[in-house]
Design a protein around this motif. Structure first.
Motif: not given
Ligand SMILES: [Mg+2]
Length: 215
Positions: A1-3, A104, A155, A161-164, A182-183
């Motif tokens: 998982m990539t953030t 990251r 994106e 995979d996920d974003y902050v 997103w977080e």
């Protein structure tokens, strides 16, 4: 998982040593009464309409309506230089950005005019730190926070995979990021104080991103 982690620019990584009116006065000394208010109004309308250069729209308006002894291009250049000169990056914010970028995929996601926002990054040697720069009024983006389009452009720029997102403006940054799935971490003091996104600093956001908040 990539953030992937994106940071807001103005008032998140950057601080200002002068307010808008002071910057305007430095660029347009002895401006006629009303010129600043008119400039600001036209500028923000153009900004919200996603003009690629809202500064030019603002200065073209006031040079047409007031007796100002400079052409719009000269005023835009002087204003941009005055705005850039009024920016600083706290060492702690830079260190946190570098720390995140080392571990990251990292980008800048900012509402603004592309030339000026990129010039701020260059001036403070931040452009080379990050992997992507997404600016709302870039015609290829044409969407501003809190709208999801600008987050979708981020994106696309930085697949993960996920974003902050880390930002200072609750309604644009935190709400916009969450609406995009997103977080978010919130470094400002607007919005509800009890939101779990609230952090004291960009450094604290970095620590939470790395799961160090209980350390
Ligand atoms: Mg901001």
């Amino acid at each position: 998982m990539t953030t992937a982690v994106f940071f807001d620019l103005d008032l998140t990584l950057l601080r200002y040593t002068a307010d808008f009116e002071t910057i305007f006065d430095r660029a347009v000394p002895d401006a006629p009464d009303g010129a600043y208010d008119r400039y600001l109004s036209v500028f923000f309308d153009a900004f919200e309409d996603l003009a690629v250069d809202p500064y030019a729209v603002g200065f073209e308006a006031i040079t047409g309506e007031f007796d100002i002894g400079d052409d719009p291009e000269a005023l835009v250049a002087r204003y941009a230089e005055a705005e850039l000169a009024a920016t600083t990056v706290p060492a702690s914010a830079r260190e946190a950005l570098v720390r995140v970028a080392d571990r990251r995929p990292t980008g800048i996601l900012t509402n603004g005019a592309p030339a000026v926002q990129r010039a701020k990054l260059e001036r403070h040697d931040l452009a080379g730190v990050v992997d992507a720069v997404v600016v709302s009024n870039d015609p290829a983006v044409a969407s501003r926070k809190p709208d999801s389009g600008v987050f979708e452009a981020a994106e696309t720029a930085l697949p993960a995979d996920d974003y902050v997102y880390v930002g200072d403006t609750y309604d644009e940054d935190v709400v916009g990021a969450r609406d995009a799935g997103w977080e978010a971490y919130h470094v400002g003091d607007d919005g509800p104080g009890d939101d779990p996104a609230a952090v004291e600093s960009v450094a604290e956001a970095a620590a939470r991103i790395f799961g160090e908040d209980d350390a």
